[in-house]
Design an enzyme around this catalytic site. Structure first.
Site, mmCIF file in Angstrom:
data_model
loop_
_atom_site.group_PDB
_atom_site.id
_atom_site.type_symbol
_atom_site.label_atom_id
_atom_site.label_comp_id
_atom_site.label_asym_id
_atom_site.label_seq_id
_atom_site.Cartn_x
_atom_site.Cartn_y
_atom_site.Cartn_z
ATOM 1 N N ASP A 13 -77.245 -20.239 52.087
ATOM 2 C CA ASP A 13 -77.180 -20.174 50.617
ATOM 3 C C ASP A 13 -78.212 -19.185 50.080
ATOM 4 O O ASP A 13 -79.271 -18.973 50.681
ATOM 5 C CB ASP A 13 -77.427 -21.583 50.042
ATOM 6 C CG ASP A 13 -76.969 -21.679 48.593
ATOM 7 O OD1 ASP A 13 -76.174 -20.829 48.152
ATOM 8 O OD2 ASP A 13 -77.418 -22.615 47.896
ATOM 9 N N HIS B 235 -73.552 -11.061 49.605
ATOM 10 C CA HIS B 235 -72.729 -11.636 50.677
ATOM 11 C C HIS B 235 -72.672 -10.699 51.882
ATOM 12 O O HIS B 235 -72.710 -11.145 53.030
ATOM 13 C CB HIS B 235 -71.317 -11.944 50.168
ATOM 14 C CG HIS B 235 -71.290 -12.994 49.092
ATOM 15 N ND1 HIS B 235 -71.959 -14.191 49.208
ATOM 16 C CD2 HIS B 235 -70.689 -13.025 47.870
ATOM 17 C CE1 HIS B 235 -71.768 -14.910 48.114
ATOM 18 N NE2 HIS B 235 -71.011 -14.221 47.283
ATOM 19 N N LEU C 105 -72.676 -19.092 73.969
ATOM 20 C CA LEU C 105 -72.963 -19.738 72.681
ATOM 21 C C LEU C 105 -71.622 -20.003 72.008
ATOM 22 O O LEU C 105 -70.741 -19.150 72.034
ATOM 23 C CB LEU C 105 -73.803 -18.789 71.806
ATOM 24 C CG LEU C 105 -73.924 -19.133 70.319
ATOM 25 C CD1 LEU C 105 -74.846 -20.339 70.108
ATOM 26 C CD2 LEU C 105 -74.477 -17.949 69.518
HETATM 27 C C1 IPE Z 1 -72.634 -24.203 49.904
HETATM 28 O O1 IPE Z 1 -73.238 -23.352 48.987
HETATM 29 C C2 IPE Z 1 -71.464 -23.547 50.558
HETATM 30 C C3 IPE Z 1 -71.758 -22.383 51.391
HETATM 31 C C4 IPE Z 1 -72.924 -21.853 51.672
HETATM 32 C C5 IPE Z 1 -70.609 -21.752 51.976
HETATM 33 P P1 IPE Z 1 -72.912 -23.409 47.431
HETATM 34 O O2 IPE Z 1 -73.778 -22.401 46.790
HETATM 35 O O3 IPE Z 1 -71.451 -23.289 47.197
HETATM 36 O O4 IPE Z 1 -73.376 -24.892 47.037
HETATM 37 P P2 IPE Z 1 -73.660 -25.549 45.624
HETATM 38 O O5 IPE Z 1 -72.458 -25.288 44.774
HETATM 39 O O6 IPE Z 1 -74.873 -24.872 45.056
HETATM 40 O O7 IPE Z 1 -73.910 -26.989 45.908
HETATM 41 C C1 IPE Z 2 -73.872 -18.671 49.690
HETATM 42 O O1 IPE Z 2 -74.516 -17.912 48.728
HETATM 43 C C2 IPE Z 2 -72.603 -18.040 50.171
HETATM 44 C C3 IPE Z 2 -71.366 -18.714 49.727
HETATM 45 C C4 IPE Z 2 -71.294 -19.821 49.073
HETATM 46 C C5 IPE Z 2 -70.129 -18.067 50.088
HETATM 47 P P1 IPE Z 2 -74.219 -18.124 47.189
HETATM 48 O O2 IPE Z 2 -73.145 -17.197 46.768
HETATM 49 O O3 IPE Z 2 -73.975 -19.554 46.878
HETATM 50 O O4 IPE Z 2 -75.609 -17.672 46.563
HETATM 51 P P2 IPE Z 2 -76.319 -18.275 45.286
HETATM 52 O O5 IPE Z 2 -76.490 -19.745 45.510
HETATM 53 O O6 IPE Z 2 -75.434 -17.978 44.103
HETATM 54 O O7 IPE Z 2 -77.622 -17.541 45.229
HETATM 55 MG MG MG Z 3 -75.178 -21.075 46.328
#
Ligand code: IPE
Ligand code: IPE
Ligand code: MG
Length: 253
Positions: free
Chosen positions: A18, A35, A129
């Site tokens: 995240d 991303h 792995l």
């Molecule tokens: C969790 O992250 C899902 C992934 C990293 C793929 P999110 O950014 O979607 O989670 P929330 O919405 O903050 O809980």
């Molecule tokens: C996690 O990073 C990746 C996915 C959920 C695909 P985020 O896109 O949730 O990044 P933040 O939380 O907005 O910084």
């Molecule tokens: Mg996020």
């Protein structure tokens, strides 16, 4: 039988990657740039796991709830996943990595579904792995699909409701053949599970860091491992029992 292994090193690590969006925002870049940087970082962490002899790495790439994001971000995320699969699969194969994807792939475009299938087929016999990508995955979806399969066995007269045990459910979940995660890592500062491996994380050690995923480098990763190595896993027993008994290996597989 679980092979004997160094219990200070986790066998299976599950990560919520995240913070990509915030990493991009901080640099006045579009979210997709975050991303992309996140995908680059996956390569680094996969290499580190291979170096350390970690056997299983499960990465949350796209949750059941991520469809709620703006359509453009969803589309770009799926494209990125597809391109990364195509670009990385041979390198993964050369390095003996077995790639598996868990989640409801029927929600993906046909082309992406085929790419997933090809990548799994190409790398299926590798065993250095195992890299599991959770895509269109949700812990509640997982428990629900397992329940449906159990219900079908009951309806077909193959199973009596009285014979349903935790093991029956676990046998129908994703990752059923793997040891449960020893260590869970979430980057990006949030301290929640966000519908990740709800059942499988029951006794996993949790580690949260503010570090945003594209910045989560080897040093940060090793920090998480050091934290893990200091934990006492009790599985319901007392600390004394763990200190004085010959412990079974940490996972239930
Ligand atoms: C969790 O992250 C899902 C992934 C990293 C793929 P999110 O950014 O979607 O989670 P929330 O919405 O903050 O809980
Ligand atoms: C996690 O990073 C990746 C996915 C959920 C695909 P985020 O896109 O949730 O990044 P933040 O939380 O907005 O910084
Ligand atoms: Mg996020």
């Amino acid at each position: 039988m679980t092979e004997a292994h160094d219990t200070t090193i986790p066998q299976h690590i599950a990560i919520i990657m995240d913070g990509n969006g915030r990493w991009a925002n901080e640099r006045q870049l579009p979210r997709i740039a975050g991303h992309r940087a996140g995908v680059e970082n996956v390569r680094l962490i996969v290499e580190r796991c291979a170096q350390l002899g970690i056997k299983y790495l499960t990465l949350f790439a796209f949750s059941s709830e991520n469809w709620r994001r703006p359509p453009t971000e969803v589309r770009l995320l799926l494209e990125l996943f597809s391109v990364a699969l195509e670009q990385e699969v041979e390198r993964l194969d050369d390095n003996g990595v077995c790639l598996q994807v868990i989640g409801d792939r029927s929600g993906f475009p046909g082309k992406l579904q085929r790419r997933i299938q090809q990548a799994e087929k190409l790398t299926g016999n590798n065993d250095s792995l195992t890299l599991i990508i959770a895509a269109n995955y949700g812990g509640r979806w997982d428990v629900t699909q397992a329940t449906r399969k159990v219900a079908m066995a009951v309806a077909a007269g193959e199973l009596s409701p009285d014979d349903i045990t935790e093991e029956t459910i676990a046998n129908h979940l994703c990752l059923t053949k793997l040891p449960e995660p020893d260590l869970f890592i979430r980057s990006g500062g949030e301290q929640r599970i966000s519908n990740y491996l709800l059942w499988q994380l029951a006794y996993t050690e949790l580690y949260f860091t503010d570090c945003l995923w594209p910045d989560f480098d080897k040093v940060e990763f090793d920090r998480a491992l050091t934290s893990y190595s200091t934990r006492q896993r009790r599985f319901g027993m007392t600390g004394d029992q763990i200190d004085h008994a010959d412990m079974p290996t940490t996972s239930t597989a």
